[in-house]
Write an enzyme that holds these catalytic residues in place. Structure first.
Site, short mmCIF file in Angstrom:
data_model
loop_
_atom_site.label_atom_id
_atom_site.label_comp_id
_atom_site.label_asym_id
_atom_site.label_seq_id
_atom_site.Cartn_x
_atom_site.Cartn_y
_atom_site.Cartn_z
N GLU A 49 24.85 116.01 19.35
CA GLU A 49 24.04 115.20 20.04
C GLU A 49 22.53 115.21 19.54
OE1 GLU A 49 24.45 113.25 22.61
OE2 GLU A 49 26.54 113.62 22.80
N ASN A 53 20.82 112.27 17.46
CA ASN A 53 19.56 111.66 18.05
C ASN A 53 18.51 111.69 16.86
OD1 ASN A 53 20.25 111.44 20.62
ND2 ASN A 53 19.10 113.31 21.41
N ARG A 108 23.76 103.38 23.89
CA ARG A 108 23.63 104.79 24.17
C ARG A 108 23.64 105.10 25.60
NH1 ARG A 108 24.79 106.66 19.75
NH2 ARG A 108 24.02 108.39 20.21
#
Length: 148
Positions: A49, A53, A108
């Site tokens: 994650e 990002n 997203r």
């Protein structure tokens, strides 16, 4: 640094195909602390994650940039810093809210920070617009099995 601490720094091109490499490298680095399979899975998910990002939000999926991972293992405490020099986050508390996303057109989910927080002991975010972001993840390993 004491003799029970190990530290490495990795720089990866900001390409989505390097997310899986980051996951595997962090898991391998953590193995001396004897993590459980569940702990390794948690760490890999949180790192995925954070690195995603940095690539998608920090750099807009531009592979000419780098994402730096600084890994530290001090006995059972794993610390993973994920740093980009991208666009930064103007409002960190807002970005940490579940379902918040700046890229809804890319479908997203806005759950990146929520996922990181659910799998790690701590998640710290330092970000400056137009300078970059550092996400620091920590997890104490072996706690569930060893009752520490």
């Amino acid at each position: 640094m004491n003799t029970h601490e190990n530290r490495i720094v990795l720089e990866l091109e900001s390409r989505t195909e390097n997310v899986s490499l980051a996951r595997v490298m962090v898991a391998a680095f953590a193995t001396p602390a004897d993590p459980s399979v569940t702990e390794l899975s948690d760490i890999k998910t949180a790192v995925s994650e954070a690195v995603t990002n940095a690539i998608i939000h920090g750099y807009g999926d531009n592979p000419s940039n780098t994402v730096r991972l600084t890994l530290t293992l001090s006995q059972k405490l794993l610390t993973v810093e994920i740093t980009d020099n991208g666009i930064g986050i103007p409002d960190v508390p807002c970005a940490r809210e579940p379902l918040f996303t700046t890229l809804p057109e890319l479908e997203r989910s806005g759950l990146g920070f929520t996922v990181m927080e659910s799998f790690m002991d701590t998640v710290d975010v330092i970000s400056t617009p137009n300078v970059g972001t550092t996400v620091t993840l920590t997890k104490t390993l072996g706690e569930a099995r060893h009752g520490a």
